[in-house]
Design a protein around this motif. Structure first.
Motif, PDB file in Angstrom:
ATOM      1  N   ALA A  91     -16.661  22.735 -26.809  1.00 14.66           N
ATOM      2  CA  ALA A  91     -17.545  22.897 -25.487  1.00 14.66           C
ATOM      3  C   ALA A  91     -19.090  22.388 -25.726  1.00 14.66           C
ATOM      4  CB  ALA A  91     -17.122  24.488 -24.741  1.00 14.66           C
ATOM      5  N   LEU A 127      -5.174  26.498 -26.859  1.00 15.04           N
ATOM      6  CA  LEU A 127      -5.160  27.248 -25.800  1.00 15.04           C
ATOM      7  C   LEU A 127      -6.615  27.568 -25.299  1.00 15.04           C
ATOM      8  CD1 LEU A 127      -2.703  29.304 -25.039  1.00 15.04           C
ATOM      9  CD2 LEU A 127      -3.817  31.063 -26.284  1.00 15.04           C
ATOM     10  N   ARG A 128      -7.272  27.609 -25.990  1.00 15.45           N
ATOM     11  CA  ARG A 128      -8.938  28.054 -25.307  1.00 15.45           C
ATOM     12  C   ARG A 128      -9.701  26.741 -24.949  1.00 15.45           C
ATOM     13  NH1 ARG A 128      -8.755  33.375 -28.054  1.00 15.45           N
ATOM     14  NH2 ARG A 128      -6.776  34.190 -26.903  1.00 15.45           N
ATOM     15  N   LEU A 129      -9.214  25.629 -25.189  1.00 14.16           N
ATOM     16  CA  LEU A 129      -9.980  24.468 -24.628  1.00 14.16           C
ATOM     17  C   LEU A 129     -10.168  24.465 -23.410  1.00 14.16           C
ATOM     18  CD1 LEU A 129      -9.002  21.558 -27.352  1.00 14.16           C
ATOM     19  CD2 LEU A 129     -11.314  22.771 -27.077  1.00 14.16           C
ATOM     20  N   PHE A 130     -11.359  23.841 -22.902  1.00 10.62           N
ATOM     21  CA  PHE A 130     -11.482  23.375 -21.466  1.00 10.62           C
ATOM     22  C   PHE A 130     -10.566  22.210 -21.298  1.00 10.62           C
ATOM     23  CE2 PHE A 130     -14.439  20.808 -18.546  1.00 10.62           C
ATOM     24  CZ  PHE A 130     -14.442  21.715 -17.530  1.00 10.62           C
ATOM     25  N   ASN A 131      -9.805  21.996 -20.315  1.00 10.76           N
ATOM     26  CA  ASN A 131      -9.135  20.869 -19.891  1.00 10.76           C
ATOM     27  C   ASN A 131      -9.469  19.610 -20.351  1.00 10.76           C
ATOM     28  OD1 ASN A 131      -7.011  22.324 -18.344  1.00 10.76           O
ATOM     29  ND2 ASN A 131      -8.140  22.156 -16.570  1.00 10.76           N
ATOM     30  N   ALA A 132     -10.710  19.335 -20.127  1.00 11.51           N
ATOM     31  CA  ALA A 132     -11.112  17.839 -20.492  1.00 11.51           C
ATOM     32  C   ALA A 132     -11.045  17.355 -21.807  1.00 11.51           C
ATOM     33  CB  ALA A 132     -12.379  17.600 -20.044  1.00 11.51           C
ATOM     34  N   TYR A 133     -10.892  18.502 -22.847  1.00 12.39           N
ATOM     35  CA  TYR A 133     -10.850  18.197 -24.114  1.00 12.39           C
ATOM     36  C   TYR A 133      -9.424  18.433 -24.708  1.00 12.39           C
ATOM     37  CZ  TYR A 133     -15.936  19.652 -23.718  1.00 12.39           C
ATOM     38  OH  TYR A 133     -17.259  19.690 -23.393  1.00 12.39           O
ATOM     39  N   LYS A 134      -8.573  18.892 -23.880  1.00 14.55           N
ATOM     40  CA  LYS A 134      -7.078  19.351 -24.569  1.00 14.55           C
ATOM     41  C   LYS A 134      -6.401  18.268 -25.014  1.00 14.55           C
ATOM     42  CE  LYS A 134      -6.109  23.442 -21.674  1.00 14.55           C
ATOM     43  NZ  LYS A 134      -6.204  24.463 -22.830  1.00 14.55           N
ATOM     44  N   LEU A 187     -18.306  13.878 -23.110  1.00  9.22           N
ATOM     45  CA  LEU A 187     -18.001  15.100 -22.448  1.00  9.22           C
ATOM     46  C   LEU A 187     -18.718  16.378 -23.144  1.00  9.22           C
ATOM     47  CD1 LEU A 187     -14.078  14.802 -22.221  1.00  9.22           C
ATOM     48  CD2 LEU A 187     -15.776  14.652 -20.329  1.00  9.22           C
ATOM     49  N   GLU A 220     -19.984  21.535 -22.041  1.00 10.83           N
ATOM     50  CA  GLU A 220     -19.642  22.144 -21.132  1.00 10.83           C
ATOM     51  C   GLU A 220     -19.741  23.751 -21.570  1.00 10.83           C
ATOM     52  OE1 GLU A 220     -18.243  21.360 -18.253  1.00 10.83           O
ATOM     53  OE2 GLU A 220     -18.239  19.437 -18.262  1.00 10.83           O
ATOM     54  N   ILE A 221     -20.778  24.159 -22.003  1.00 13.56           N
ATOM     55  CA  ILE A 221     -20.870  25.590 -22.240  1.00 13.56           C
ATOM     56  C   ILE A 221     -20.611  26.620 -21.186  1.00 13.56           C
ATOM     57  CG2 ILE A 221     -23.126  27.119 -23.193  1.00 13.56           C
ATOM     58  CD1 ILE A 221     -24.169  24.697 -24.324  1.00 13.56           C
ATOM     59  N   HIS A 279     -17.864  26.681 -20.173  1.00 12.63           N
ATOM     60  CA  HIS A 279     -16.547  27.277 -20.622  1.00 12.63           C
ATOM     61  C   HIS A 279     -16.326  27.834 -21.857  1.00 12.63           C
ATOM     62  CE1 HIS A 279     -15.203  25.801 -16.484  1.00 12.63           C
ATOM     63  NE2 HIS A 279     -16.071  25.021 -16.563  1.00 12.63           N
ATOM     64  N   VAL A 280     -17.608  28.282 -22.625  1.00 12.38           N
ATOM     65  CA  VAL A 280     -17.237  28.804 -23.897  1.00 12.38           C
ATOM     66  C   VAL A 280     -16.618  30.169 -23.347  1.00 12.38           C
ATOM     67  CG1 VAL A 280     -18.896  27.849 -25.056  1.00 12.38           C
ATOM     68  CG2 VAL A 280     -19.438  30.132 -23.953  1.00 12.38           C
ATOM     69  N   LEU A 287      -8.754  28.548 -17.517  1.00 17.02           N
ATOM     70  CA  LEU A 287      -8.786  29.505 -18.631  1.00 17.02           C
ATOM     71  C   LEU A 287      -9.231  30.948 -18.083  1.00 17.02           C
ATOM     72  CD1 LEU A 287     -10.984  27.048 -21.063  1.00 17.02           C
ATOM     73  CD2 LEU A 287      -8.603  27.781 -21.340  1.00 17.02           C
TER      74      LEU A 287
END
Lengths: 328, 328
Positions: A254, A284-291, B160, B163-164, B166-167, B180
């Motif tokens: 992130a 599981l914990r990744l923000f959507n854009a990175y999954k 991308l 995206e802090i 969403h940490v 999340l």
């Protein structure tokens, strides 16, 4: 007569120090390994280092010419050339290692944080060849990190970027050698998983071969061997380590959006036992854009090849000074 | 006749969209603000945007020449020119905004994540003039972030990075619009502190003027006004927000080693009520090597100056294409 230029690479670790002679293409001509004994004063280490370097240099014949020295060390500041307040070495607030080594051998010295050097080594000679954005996590006595962004080492304002071992897992968590509580490296490192094993031996009642080993004697290999043999405590320790590290790797993504996170160091030798829970919890914990977009890789260089990091450091600095210089 | 070149800057926010005409030196000639109404489909927004742009352009006389368009938007991908899966806008998975706006006005369009644009704006026209390593956190409907490393926007492998918002603060924590749980922006944003106020109104029994305001109606100003008047619930909400954000800022420093972290957006207008707990908790959780070295600043640009971000984006792209081009 053609002479091949080489560099002396020194990797100072919390447990072991590795030194070697390395060519421009990453061939290791000679190497030696010895205990750092970081609880002793720096001068004792320095005498040992010099005698080991002497042995290496004596092995050189006239077809090789030593032109530079690269050093990777914990809490090394590449701007000042000093090692500053290393939590896992009792060397005091400031060790001017670049100056000392440079004057001893009358050669240019390039110093960097050990994990920063490791990241350069992965890009130049290792698992990250061709990558422009990645992060290396070295899971050893502590957790070191090196960040490559747009093909270059991310340095930061005070040359101190990449202390991901000290991001916070739990403000009321384990005591860290750095003085904080709950730092990531107190969970995700060889030392960290050992603490987790001892916590689990207290919580769980399962039999385990690990119950016969003292805290001081227990190594990462003991824990991964037990896990591979199906030991419940060791497997749970890897699961917990993977959950904590995988979650924090989602946070790394992130911040930095890397192509890959590369794991190296003692704990990474556990392979899939560690990699599987890490990948599961990171995704599981990744923000959507990175999954699904970020690779988790284990470094293919062996532990003794840690000298390729400081070697890459020395070679990169030489190439910056004299672009396209010939190899002889 | 001398004509001055200008750019059209568009800042699409979760609540408000701001557009303006900006010179190379950051002077705002004209600006307009309207509600984004992100719950409506994109086409309704687009018609409104075009009619507002029409009004701006009509105001131009022949001494100005519009040469480029910069757009900052949530979840914007600078490589593809698309807005992708914005959690706070109901526009679907992919909105090709660069293509649409570029074709409508027959001008080059540069798109970036709104907070990345804000970071460029701070470096070119704002609080970060002269800085080479800093992070901007925009505390509005959500928490956006833009990272400048070595004087350039840190982009990442998939464009991308940053995206802090969403940490993870707490894996079992608050539901985030992104799917999340426990993301930083569910605590540290205008929306986040409002959630904290409602949590505290349930926990505490103190009287408060905030008890007379509905969840939907409560703004950041309500909360900061109450805190300034000494309201116990509002003060505690700022303390909790500062603890969570300050801790995560210590983690940001452990990744990036910036000279400063700059706060902007609605919540930052609270000033010292927010800044004091943030600084206290950040310093407390900072790794030794960073203690006392990292500034926490509040952006001096006003909220309506958010267009300076996309303006900086457009001007930076133009300067990259034609270095040292004259201004007329």
């Amino acid at each position: 007569m053609m002479t091949e230029k080489i560099v002396l690479a020194i990797d100072i670790g919390g447990s072991l120090t590795k030194i070697g002679l390395v060519t421009r293409t990453g061939s290791i001509l000679e190497k030696r390994v010895f205990r750092t004994n970081g609880q002793d004063p720096f001068n004792i280490f320095l005498e040992k280092l010099k005698s080991e370097i002497e042995i290496l240099i004596t092995s050189l014949d006239s077809t090789h010419k030593l032109i530079s020295i690269g050093i990777g060390a914990p809490n090394a500041n590449s701007l000042t050339g000093n090692i500053e307040n290393p939590p896992n070495l009792s060397w005091g607030p400031l060790t001017p290692i670049s100056k000392i080594i440079g004057e001893t051998y009358n050669l240019p010295v390039v110093l960097a944080n050990d994990a920063n050097a490791a990241a350069l080594g992965e890009m130049k000679f290792g698992t990250a060849k061709g990558m422009k954005h990645f992060v290396v996590l070295t899971l050893g006595t502590g957790l070191g990190s090196g960040i490559i962004s747009d093909g270059k080492l991310l340095i930061g304002e005070h040359a101190l970027a990449g202390e991901i071992g000290h991001v916070n897992v739990d403000p009321d968590g384990r005591q860290c050698n750095c003085g904080l509580q709950g730092c990531l490296e107190t969970y995700a490192s060889v030392t960290g998983i050992r603490r987790t094993v001892f916590e689990l031996m207290a919580e769980m009642s399962a039999d385990s071969p690990l119950r016969g080993i003292s805290f001081e004697d227990m190594t990462g290999e003991h824990i991964s061997d037990a896990a591979l043999a199906g030991d419940a405590i060791a497997l749970k320790a890897f699961d917990k380590t993977g959950e904590i590290l995988g979650s924090k790797m989602a946070d790394i993504v992130a911040h930095l959006d890397p192509e890959a996170i590369i794991l190296s160091g003692g704990l990474s030798k556990a392979g899939d036992i560690l990699l599987n829970p890490i990948k599961r919890f990171m995704e599981l914990r990744l923000f959507n854009a990175y999954k699904g977009k970020v690779k988790v890789l284990i470094s293919t260089t062996t532990s003794s090849d840690a000298i390729l990091g400081p070697a890459a450091l020395a070679w990169s600095a030489l190439e910056k000074d004299t672009p396209n210089s010939p190899n002889s």
